[in-house]
Enzyme design. Structure first.
Site, PDB file in Angstrom:
ATOM      1  N   ARG A  24       0.817  -1.222   0.000  1.00 33.92           N
ATOM      2  CA  ARG A  24       0.000   0.000   0.000  1.00 33.92           C
ATOM      3  C   ARG A  24       0.849   1.271   0.000  1.00 33.92           C
ATOM      4  O   ARG A  24       0.457   2.292   0.574  1.00 33.92           O
ATOM      5  CB  ARG A  24      -0.923   0.046   1.234  1.00 33.92           C
ATOM      6  CG  ARG A  24      -2.087  -0.893   1.178  1.00 33.92           C
ATOM      7  CD  ARG A  24      -3.198  -0.331   0.306  1.00 33.92           C
ATOM      8  NE  ARG A  24      -4.350  -1.201   0.336  1.00 33.92           N
ATOM      9  CZ  ARG A  24      -5.382  -1.054   1.138  1.00 33.92           C
ATOM     10  NH1 ARG A  24      -5.442  -0.036   1.967  1.00 33.92           N
ATOM     11  NH2 ARG A  24      -6.367  -1.899   1.113  1.00 33.92           N
ATOM     12  N   ARG A  28      -3.144   7.009   1.172  1.00 35.07           N
ATOM     13  CA  ARG A  28      -3.601   8.250   1.815  1.00 35.07           C
ATOM     14  C   ARG A  28      -2.576   8.938   2.696  1.00 35.07           C
ATOM     15  O   ARG A  28      -2.755  10.093   3.049  1.00 35.07           O
ATOM     16  CB  ARG A  28      -4.863   7.957   2.638  1.00 35.07           C
ATOM     17  CG  ARG A  28      -6.096   7.798   1.777  1.00 35.07           C
ATOM     18  CD  ARG A  28      -7.227   7.159   2.542  1.00 35.07           C
ATOM     19  NE  ARG A  28      -6.884   5.781   2.841  1.00 35.07           N
ATOM     20  CZ  ARG A  28      -7.700   4.902   3.415  1.00 35.07           C
ATOM     21  NH1 ARG A  28      -8.899   5.262   3.785  1.00 35.07           N
ATOM     22  NH2 ARG A  28      -7.316   3.671   3.650  1.00 35.07           N
ATOM     23  N   ARG A  37      -6.281  11.635  -6.123  1.00 36.84           N
ATOM     24  CA  ARG A  37      -7.582  10.965  -5.944  1.00 36.84           C
ATOM     25  C   ARG A  37      -8.716  11.984  -6.088  1.00 36.84           C
ATOM     26  O   ARG A  37      -9.742  11.710  -6.706  1.00 36.84           O
ATOM     27  CB  ARG A  37      -7.647  10.276  -4.587  1.00 36.84           C
ATOM     28  CG  ARG A  37      -8.871   9.374  -4.460  1.00 36.84           C
ATOM     29  CD  ARG A  37      -9.026   8.801  -3.074  1.00 36.84           C
ATOM     30  NE  ARG A  37      -9.167   9.858  -2.089  1.00 36.84           N
ATOM     31  CZ  ARG A  37      -9.354   9.662  -0.801  1.00 36.84           C
ATOM     32  NH1 ARG A  37      -9.399   8.441  -0.317  1.00 36.84           N
ATOM     33  NH2 ARG A  37      -9.474  10.680   0.019  1.00 36.84           N
ATOM     34  N   ASP A  74      -7.051  -2.318  -7.225  1.00 35.24           N
ATOM     35  CA  ASP A  74      -7.602  -2.961  -6.037  1.00 35.24           C
ATOM     36  C   ASP A  74      -7.973  -4.394  -6.379  1.00 35.24           C
ATOM     37  O   ASP A  74      -8.299  -4.696  -7.536  1.00 35.24           O
ATOM     38  CB  ASP A  74      -8.836  -2.214  -5.525  1.00 35.24           C
ATOM     39  CG  ASP A  74      -9.126  -2.590  -4.078  1.00 35.24           C
ATOM     40  OD1 ASP A  74      -8.519  -1.992  -3.178  1.00 35.24           O
ATOM     41  OD2 ASP A  74      -9.919  -3.532  -3.850  1.00 35.24           O
ATOM     42  N   TYR A 149     -15.393 -10.776   0.276  1.00 37.68           N
ATOM     43  CA  TYR A 149     -16.045  -9.480   0.035  1.00 37.68           C
ATOM     44  C   TYR A 149     -17.286  -9.653  -0.837  1.00 37.68           C
ATOM     45  O   TYR A 149     -18.294  -8.966  -0.656  1.00 37.68           O
ATOM     46  CB  TYR A 149     -15.058  -8.496  -0.613  1.00 37.68           C
ATOM     47  CG  TYR A 149     -13.967  -8.066   0.345  1.00 37.68           C
ATOM     48  CD1 TYR A 149     -14.188  -7.046   1.266  1.00 37.68           C
ATOM     49  CD2 TYR A 149     -12.732  -8.714   0.361  1.00 37.68           C
ATOM     50  CE1 TYR A 149     -13.202  -6.665   2.159  1.00 37.68           C
ATOM     51  CE2 TYR A 149     -11.737  -8.351   1.253  1.00 37.68           C
ATOM     52  CZ  TYR A 149     -11.975  -7.327   2.150  1.00 37.68           C
ATOM     53  OH  TYR A 149     -10.997  -6.961   3.050  1.00 37.68           O
TER      54      TYR A 149
END
Ligand SMILES: Cc1c2[nH]c(c1CCC(=O)O)Cc1[nH]c(c(CCC(=O)O)c1C)Cc1[nH]c(c(CCC(=O)O)c1C)Cc1[nH]c(c(C)c1CCC(=O)O)C2
Length: 342
Positions: A24, A28, A37, A74, A149
């Site tokens: 990652r 952020r 983004r 992703d 998920y």
């Protein structure tokens, strides 16, 4: 061209200092990521915008000079390509249409190839813009993790809905995992052909399974991906990261056929070194040591190097970097790893 350092380690070489990247690493905690983004509109739009996805992939390379870039995307673009109406809720995470038992047979992968083309275009752009010594890692989620998920429709702490699905409907679960494995193998192959040097399979939720279920629902579908990849691309290098699967990792490596295993931060040195006798390991600093910084960070880095620096090691975190990691701490980590003399 000389082989990139990450690939040399994946082929079993020990390098000092070890190649370094962070799971990652585009995210952020970087102000330039947040700005890009914003420009894309939202996270998913960013994933499907080749120009901006390439830009955020390159940002951590420019800042820190890591040995590898990882494609910005992703794991959930695969269910998105199946039309499971993926969205990301700010501050909460992914939401999908929960998959009912009788929907498995109706899943239709025929639109996936076109749907995923912008991601493949991003791979081409990234490779053309990366420094030549920097490796590019492609990736996908492991079928079990992606299925958790799809079935729950969101992240859950223990994957109870998916475990229940698997125990009640094991044949349907096998069918779902086989479909995801075949889609994932095609997807990884396209990434490799577009310029990825190697790929990583993220099994973030393998640790919720007992031994028999881990073999059937985590190892078998991953092995299916590895075999399909190797049949089409014999030199493909593959990293398997099965978080929480410590006691099963030797079996995981042997039976899936991955070249290297990712270790989370709970894997003890002795177990990791046993794995290292069979091939490279990647890991395994606790991401929260990076948040804490100072002595906690220094001791953590030194421990990883002491545990695994004597063999083929790719230095990494034991899971993804968190949004609250200070940039100065990442810089301190990079300096300390690069100062390692072995
Ligand atoms: C389980 C999983 C997912 N995605 C991924 C996994 C496996 C690894 C793991 O266990 O963390 C993998 C992933 N997700 C992302 C990458 C990009 C490459 C990288 O820099 O490592 C990779 C390799 C970007 C992302 N994926 C996500 C973000 C944050 C989105 C944002 O910008 O708001 C990023 C940068 C969103 C995401 N994506 C996912 C969740 C649960 C979330 C929400 C949690 C969160 O917000 O951190 C699914």
């Amino acid at each position: 061209m000389a082989k990139r350092r990450l690939i040399r380690v994946l082929e079993g070489e020990r390098l000092t200092p070890p190649p370094l990247w962070l799971m990652r690493q585009a995210g952020r905690y970087l102000p330039e990521y947040r700005a890009t983004r914003e420009k894309a509109g939202n996270f998913l739009a960013l994933c499907y915008n080749p120009e901006l996805a390439a830009e955020v992939t390159l940002q951590p390379i420019r800042r820190f000079g890591f040995d590898a870039a990882i494609l910005f995307s992703d794991i959930l673009v695969i269910p998105d390509a199946l039309g499971r109406s993926l969205r990301f809720v700010e501050g909460e995470g992914p939401r999908l249409e929960p998959l009912a038992v009788d929907e498995v047979e109706r899943l239709d992968p025929s639109r996936a190839e076109a749907h995923l083309e912008p991601v493949i275009e991003a791979v081409r752009r990234i490779r053309s813009e990366l420094p030549k010594e920097t490796a590019l890692i492609g990736f996908c989620g492991a079928p079990w993790t992606v299925a958790t998920y799809m079935i729950a429709g969101r992240g859950t702490p223990d994957q109870a809905p998916t475990r229940l699905f698997a125990y009640r409907e094991p044949e349907r679960m096998d069918a779902l995992l086989a479909l995801l494995a075949d889609m994932s193998a095609d997807y990884l192959l396209r990434q490799l052909r577009a310029g990825a040097d190697c790929v990583q399979i993220f099994e973030s939720w393998g640790g919720v399974l007992g031994e028999a279920a881990f073999r059937r629902f985590a190892i078998q579908p991953t092995r299916r991906i590895v075999q399909r990849l190797r049949a089409a691309a014999p030199d493909a290098r593959i990293i398997g990261f099965a978080k929480g699967a410590g006691a099963m990792l030797e079996t995981y490596r042997a039976e899936t056929g991955v070249d290297a295993v990712g270790l989370d931060w709970t894997v003890p040195g002795e177990i990791g070194r046993r794995l290292q006798a069979q091939g490279a390991v990647q890991g395994n600093l606790d991401p929260l040591r990076l948040v804490a910084g100072g002595r906690a960070l220094e001791e953590g880095v030194d421990q990883v190097l002491a545990d695994f620096g004597g063999g083929p090691l790719i230095f990494n975190l034991g899971h993804g970097i968190t949004p609250d990691a200070p940039i100065a701490h990442v810089e301190a980590l990079v300096r300390r790893v690069r100062d390692f003399k072995g």
